[in-house]
Design a protein around this motif. Structure first.
Motif, PDB file in Angstrom:
ATOM      1  N   LYS A  16       0.864  -1.182   0.000  1.00 35.96           N
ATOM      2  CA  LYS A  16       0.000   0.000   0.000  1.00 35.96           C
ATOM      3  C   LYS A  16       0.902   1.234   0.000  1.00 35.96           C
ATOM      4  O   LYS A  16       1.796   1.341   0.839  1.00 35.96           O
ATOM      5  N   ILE A  19       0.654   8.651   0.513  1.00 37.49           N
ATOM      6  CA  ILE A  19       1.455   9.840   0.197  1.00 37.49           C
ATOM      7  C   ILE A  19       1.762  10.631   1.461  1.00 37.49           C
ATOM      8  O   ILE A  19       2.898  10.995   1.720  1.00 37.49           O
ATOM      9  N   VAL A  59       8.112   8.060  -3.366  1.00 38.64           N
ATOM     10  CA  VAL A  59       9.159   7.854  -2.373  1.00 38.64           C
ATOM     11  C   VAL A  59      10.003   9.116  -2.250  1.00 38.64           C
ATOM     12  O   VAL A  59      10.410   9.531  -1.159  1.00 38.64           O
ATOM     13  N   SER A 119       5.510  10.024   3.583  1.00 41.41           N
ATOM     14  CA  SER A 119       4.917   9.063   2.691  1.00 41.41           C
ATOM     15  C   SER A 119       5.726   7.787   2.698  1.00 41.41           C
ATOM     16  O   SER A 119       6.909   7.794   2.973  1.00 41.41           O
ATOM     17  N   CYS A 120       5.096   6.710   2.424  1.00 44.39           N
ATOM     18  CA  CYS A 120       5.839   5.461   2.390  1.00 44.39           C
ATOM     19  C   CYS A 120       4.957   4.368   1.837  1.00 44.39           C
ATOM     20  O   CYS A 120       3.804   4.600   1.488  1.00 44.39           O
ATOM     21  N   LYS A 121       5.536   3.198   1.790  1.00 45.02           N
ATOM     22  CA  LYS A 121       4.747   2.040   1.408  1.00 45.02           C
ATOM     23  C   LYS A 121       4.853   1.018   2.514  1.00 45.02           C
ATOM     24  O   LYS A 121       5.836   0.978   3.246  1.00 45.02           O
TER      25      LYS A 121
END
Lengths: 901, 365
Positions: free
Chosen positions: A884, A887, B9, B18-20
């Motif tokens: 997922k 932002i 990123v 922000s990230c995953k």
């Protein structure tokens, strides 16, 4: 009119006066200690005579008055004060009095039970001249649009005047009292008394006949209007309202602001463009000074391409689209540049975290207005500070410039020129680079034949270029650069004819020429072995003619109806494949081809686009409205990605790709409460699409010489309900917007290769059932304002991998049916605190700063959910997983300083 | 097209917001699917058909389809049955089944529950023109973040490529596969010598020639980049823990012995080309936000008795050219010479392994 409204009005007057006059105060008067400040005098007078006196403390801050003044009769006291301070005083009513500076030329609005009463000019100059020049603007009070051709009759002189194409008028009349009657078709006749002391300005606001004059108080008319009330499904934002929009990363963003209105959505913090009532982003026509822009986002949607400075008005038509517009199936967003009533050079700007902007507004000899502006980002240097090899070699930047020139050639003729340029660059690791840019220009000439007949000619050009470069250092042989572009040229010739007060007839002819270069790949770098390749260009001519009438049947009923006929010629030169009709189109089923010469018509499309709107005024504060429109769209953005990319291709309708046809029905109920303190609208809509472009499994869009083999035609429907409640005044203002909607697609082919989900209805990429926005602002005092925006959306449709298996050592996943699942719901709260310039400051420099916290409670809203393979070097069958991407996953502070001088 | 993700990123790095993160969706109504992977070539060898069940996305285990009846039928009506020697893997009898160029074949799989799966008929095309393979020494920048610090490493190696000279725009499609075998000797006190190997694939996708990009009659086709760098393969002096003895550590000095690289050029038909191309779109799509809309990729096999059953995989027939080389570095180490050797059955060599004291049977000298 209650006291609060009067106070509010007076405050507004003070603000305006302070802003526009830059009043010069006389030298301070040196008085002994027995004298008292003006504040003390005022308090004494207010207490003694039970009156309320308004004034700008700055004008009296270095003056002192003998305290016996407060013991004098009121009129005598005022007389002395005005002589000492060289100011003037105006009586609003028996209770309210206002002090004005001596050079004051603006209006003071007074209202009694019968009619409006205005004083114009400088009282002190009264009698020095026999005649005075009264200039001003006549505008629609609800939308602040200028009214062209409104008539002003000075009844006692039996003289008539008329507003020009900008809604402006000028009257040379004797000083003294006069009675004016102002008439404009469809609007309430306005009678007002004026007292002219000297040259001055007058702004006249007119009200639609559907709304009783006494219901539309001066207060409500002066409050910024977000919602145009003359039509349904229309949102209009003027320059003032633009400033009040919620901030995006600390900066005003028109498109992001509009996306908070019912029926409008975006993909999230990122994502190019916006979506209206279930339509895709390419179904929105964004017209800046009558010329379309083909990518309305900077940095992939982080901010919009529109510099808020210099914009006079933005209007979004979601439905009931006037006959004047066509080209795109879902919505029309018109953006008008300008700076009304520009008297001197203004500099506007802002400094933010991501970018800064600056614009100049220059009046030249009262006939020319020139606006030049630009923005640039400065994120590159920050990237260099990040200890990551990829990011250190990355860049992300944008810039844009705009120019607008308005030239009043004569009272009948006006010319405006507009130019715009933008560039975006983004590179990651120095290996993959995106670049795109817009170049726009338009020339608009208006001519008024007489008070009832106008014409307008617009020439426009818009060019969009995009490129993608892949220069992976590990694959230099495969490095390449891919480019595509679109050139659009337009000619519009429109007329407006007003035979009487009941009809406004519009008619015109439009032509649009498209040249699309779908792609060219060239080798990048000396080592590249990629061969140059071109995809054939596409050419098309769209043309349209229309006629419509805005017909006021009676006080209760009004109609807008019209016919637009649009046609499209797909033109050569082109090689067109012929496919075996027994099979699905593919490279293998090509049986022949036809060659068409340059300019030769390959395919012709066309169709009637009826438009109809109906309004019934239920009572003085509510109305019922209905609209229907059909629009044919001959150019589509071809993209088989869930999120629009800069390199997506524009594709013209041809012999295989039929025009997209959209039919929309909308029904709405509009009701205002408490003298327009509250606005409410409720609308339901139903849209039906024919020939929506969908994509075969594994379709290839880029560099495909026969892209028609990868496209599928589908049907589509969108339907929903929108509720909008807005509070216009008080310390707390804002709105609540809720949309309940569905957007579905369906293929109909009998050929399995051209089916999606076996021809069952499936969710469109932007099908989101719920959309709730609560936006508000709370004025703590004159300087401090607290703002908040809460946004809730059902998650976007998505396809997840359901199964996995291995083929020749590579892990492959099997995805669910298209858009079977939904991403997690999206919700976010942003707050902001703004501090505005003190009213006491006399400097030209006006500024305010805004501190925002985005995503206050730190929700990790999914922007995208994607499947990622383990890409360790030389290990291609490792475990893969779903990720997922969010932002802004934590509270994020931003800071922006905006200024004007 | 790739890596819009990186842009996110990038911004997240600017803002650190922000990230995953790993995401496990709640899946529902997951269908069942059988996976059939078959490849027969004109090689004189035992051919293998694999029949398994596709597993749920979040499952690690694999489920072979045991006890199926698997056979191939040619255009003369001859059927050749395959034997299940390991669970879910069915082997041909090399003595009786010798695919012939020009013949057509189709595959039939009958599972224990009497579902019948059949492939479309596939023609075994003639061998493609064998073009010379060349190597181009290159030193590439390889960016890594190690201990939080950005590092750019020079990686020495060679790009392997072949040149096609096409006769027309309708020239054949090819699929290329390769194996890189790194053989090295490890010396230590006990045992004094070990013969070690590692096997790699140079491509992270199905390497097929794409006429979309190459419409001229002569073009170079990239076969893959092969690093010749000891660090890259981890073939360096190091300490190794002895299995079963946590406290025991031995020092190993490794000597690079040689690189052996093999390229296979399959002449594939249009159906096969389209299938691998569709899979490539998924493989190339990983790690991207601008990925194409995900899709279901089907092969050329269907369930005869139930058309709603999902059948994954493909039955491929193709002729093959094989080129195997030993790579000899020059004295300076800047150039490499390819010395062609006889084809080797790389399929029988495990991904990684070692043999103490004596070289294994597969050892290349």
């Amino acid at each position: 009119m209650n006291q609060f409204i009067v106070r509010f009005l007076v405050l507004i007057v003070f603000l305006c006066v302070d802003l526009v006059t830059n009043a010069q105060i006389a030298d301070s008067i040196k008085i002994k200690n027995a004298f008292v400040p003006f504040d003390t005098i005022v308090k004494d007078l207010e207490a003694k005579y039970d009156v309320k006196i308004f004034y700008n403390p700055g004008w009296f801050e270095r003056k002192e008055f003998i305290n016996t003044i407060s013991q004098m009769p009121l009129e005598e006291a005022f007389s002395i004060i005005t002589k000492i301070s060289q100011s003037t005083v105006s009586k609003i009513n028996d209770t309210y009095y206002v002090f004005l500076p001596p050079s004051q030329e603006t209006i003071i609005t007074t209202q009694n039970d019968d009619f409006s009463f205005y004083e114009i000019g400088d009282r002190l100059s009264y009698g020095s001249k026999s005649n005075a020049l009264v200039k001003g603007t006549i505008m629609d009070a609800s939308s602040t649009n200028e009214l062209i051709g409104a008539k002003i009759k000075v009844t006692d002189l039996n003289k008539s005047f008329e507003s020009d194409y900008r809604g402006k008028f000028a009257m040379q009349i004797p000083v003294g009292e006069h009675e004016l009657k102002v008439v404009y078709p469809g609007f309430e006749e306005k009678t007002m008394k004026i007292k002219v002391f000297s040259d001055g300005n007058l702004t006249i606001e007119m009200y639609l006949k559907t709304i009783l004059l006494d219901e539309v108080s001066v207060t409500s008319a002066r409050i910024d209007q977000y919602y145009r009330r003359t039509k349904m499904s229309v949102m209009s934002i003027d320059a003032k309202a633009i400033k009040e929009l919620p901030k995006n990363l600390g900066e005003t963003d028109i498109i992001k602001g509009l996306s908070l209105m019912p029926g409008v959505q975006t993909t999230g913090e990122f994502g190019s463009g916006f979506n209206v009532r279930g339509g895709s982003a390419d179904q929105n026509l964004v017209l800046i000074e009558d010329v379309p822009i083909f990518n309305s986002s900077h940095l992939f949607g982080l901010t919009s391409i529109l510099n808020p400075d210099g914009i006079a008005e933005a209007t979004l038509y979601k439905g009931g689209i006037p006959v004047l517009f066509g080209e795109r199936a879902s919505s029309i967003l018109t953006v008008k540049m300008g700076s009304p009533d520009l008297e001197r050079v203004k500099v506007k700007g802002g400094i933010g975290l991501i970018n800064s902007r600056l614009s100049l507004e220059i009046p030249i000899k009262k006939k020319i207005t020139l606006i030049i502006g630009g923005r640039t980002s400065y994120s590159d240097w920050m990237l260099k500070k990040i200890p990551d090899a990829d990011l250190m070699n990355s860049s992300a930047s944008f810039n844009d410039m705009n120019m607008f020139l308005s030239y009043d050639i004569s009272k009948r003729d006006k010319l405006s020129l507009f130019g715009y340029s933008s560039n975006d660059k983004f590179s990651i690791s120095g290996t993959h680079s995106y670049g795109y840019g817009n170049l726009l220009g338009s020339a608009n000439f208006s001519h008024r034949f007489n008070s009832n007949f106008y014409t307008n000619i617009t020439l426009g050009v818009s060019q969009y270029n995009a490129s993608y470069t892949e220069k992976d250092t590990l694959k230099p042989l495969n490095s390449y650069k891919l480019t595509n572009s679109l050139l659009y040229r337009s000619l519009k010739w429109n007329f407006i004819y007003k035979p009487n007060e009941k009809h406004i007839v519009s008619l015109g002819l439009n032509g649009f020429l498209y040249n699309v270069s779908p792609g060219e790949v060239t080798p990048f770098g000396e080592e590249s072995s990629v061969l140059k390749k071109n995809i054939e260009t596409e050419n098309g001519l769209e043309w349209a003619g229309f006629i419509g009438d805005d017909f006021k049947v009676n006080d209760k009923i009004s109609l807008e109806f019209g016919i637009r006929y649009s046609g499209f010629n797909y033109l050569g030169a082109k090689k067109v494949n012929i496919y075996d009709p027994r099979f699905s189109k593919s490279e293998e089923t090509i049986i022949d081809s036809l060659i068409f010469k340059k300019g030769e018509t390959i395919q012709t499309w066309g169709g009637i686009e009826p438009r109809f709107s109906f309004r019934y005024n239920v009572n003085l504060s509510s109305s019922l409205r209905f609209s229907y429109n059909r629009i044919n769209q001959y150019v589509n953005l071809i993209s088989n990605t869930a999120v629009s990319t800069p390199t997506d291709l524009w594709k013209l309708s041809d012999g295989f790709l039929k025009p997209l046809v959209s039919d929309q029905l909308a029904l709405g109920y509009f009701k205002n409460f408490k003298q327009n303190a509250y606005e409410t609208t409720f609308e339901v809509f139903y849209k039906q699409y024919q020939n929506v472009t969908e994509y075969k499994n594994g379709s290839q869009i880029l560099l495909n010489n026969h892209v028609e083999t990868d496209l599928i035609s589908a049907r589509g429907i969108s339907f929903g309900a929108e509720l909008y409640i807005k509070k216009n005044n008080g310390k707390l203002t804002g709105w609540v917007s809720y949309t309940l909607s569905k957007s579905l697609r369906k293929t109909t082919s009998q050929n399995p290769e051209e089916q999606i989900n076996k021809n069952a209805w499936f969710s469109d990429n932007m099908d989101r059932l719920h959309n709730l926005v609560i936006n508000g602002g709370y004025s703590l005092n004159k300087q401090w304002k607290l703002g908040f925006t809460f946004n809730y959306n059902t998650g976007r449709p998505v396809s997840y991998p359901e199964l996995k298996y291995t083929m020749k050592g590579y892990q492959i996943v099997y995805y669910s049916d298209r858009n079977k699942y939904k991403m997690p719901d999206y919700h976010k709260l942003d707050i902001s605190l703004s501090r505005y310039e003190s009213l006491k400051i006399k400097k030209k420099w006006k500024g305010y700063w805004t501190i925002s916290i985005i995503n206050v409670y730190g929700r990790k809203n999914a922007y995208s959910i994607f499947y990622q393979r383990d890409r360790s070097p030389f290990n291609y069958n490792g475990r893969s997983a779903l990720y997922k991407l969010y932002i802004i996953g934590r509270p994020m502070p931003t800071f922006t300083y905006n200024f004007v001088f | 097209m790739k890596q819009f993700l990186w842009f996110s990123v990038l911004l997240c790095s600017i803002t650190a917001f922000s990230c995953k993160e790993l995401y496990t969706p709640e899946l529902e109504d997951i269908p069942e699917a059988i996976v059939i992977e078959g490849l027969i070539t004109d090689e004189y060898k035992t051919h293998v058909i694999s029949v398994t069940k596709a597993v749920n996305y979040d499952t690690i285990a694999t489920f072979p389809e045991k006890g199926a009846k698997v056979f191939i039928t040619d255009n003369l009506g001859n059927s050749f049955y395959f034997k299940e020697l390991t669970a879910g893997k069915y082997y041909s009898d090399s003595a009786t089944f010798k695919p012939k160029i020009g013949s057509t074949y189709f595959l039939t799989v009958v599972t224990k529950n009497n579902n019948v799966y059949k492939s479309a008929e596939q023609k075994l095309l003639p061998k493609g023109t064998q073009e010379e393979i060349s190597s181009i020494p290159q030193k590439l920048k390889y960016n890594l973040t190690i201990d939080g610090k950005a590092q750019f490493l020079d990686l020495k190696g060679s790009h392997f490529q072949t040149v096609f000279r096409l006769q027309s725009e309708t020239e054949p499609y090819y699929r290329f596969s390769n194996y890189l075998l790194v053989e090295y000797i490890a010396r230590s006190s006990d045992p004094p010598i070990s013969y070690c190997w590692k096997k790699y694939n140079l491509n992270d996708f199905f390497n097929i020639n794409d006429r979309q990009y190459n419409s001229s009659l002569e073009f170079q086709h990239d076969l893959g980049f092969c690093p010749f760098d000891l660090n890259f393969y981890g073939v360096v002096r190091r300490e190794v823990s002895i299995p079963g003895c946590p406290m025991c550590v031995r020092i190993i000095n490794n000597d690079l012995y040689k690189y052996i690289i093999s390229f296979k050029q399959y002449h594939i038909n249009n159906d096969t080309y389209k299938y691998y191309k569709s899979l490539n779109r998924q493989l190339a799509a990983s790690q991207q936000i601008f990925d194409p809309i995900s899709f279901q990729s089907y092969g050329n096999i269907t369930c005869v008795n139930d058309s709603n059953k999902i059948v994954l995989g493909f039955f491929e027939t193709s002729s093959v050219n094989i080129n195997t080389y030993i790579v000899e570095p020059s004295i300076s180490g800047n150039n490499y010479t390819l010395n062609k050797i006889s084809p080797i059955d790389f399929d029988s060599i495990s991904q990684e392994g070692y043999n103490d004291l004596a070289p294994p049977k597969s050892w290349i000298y």
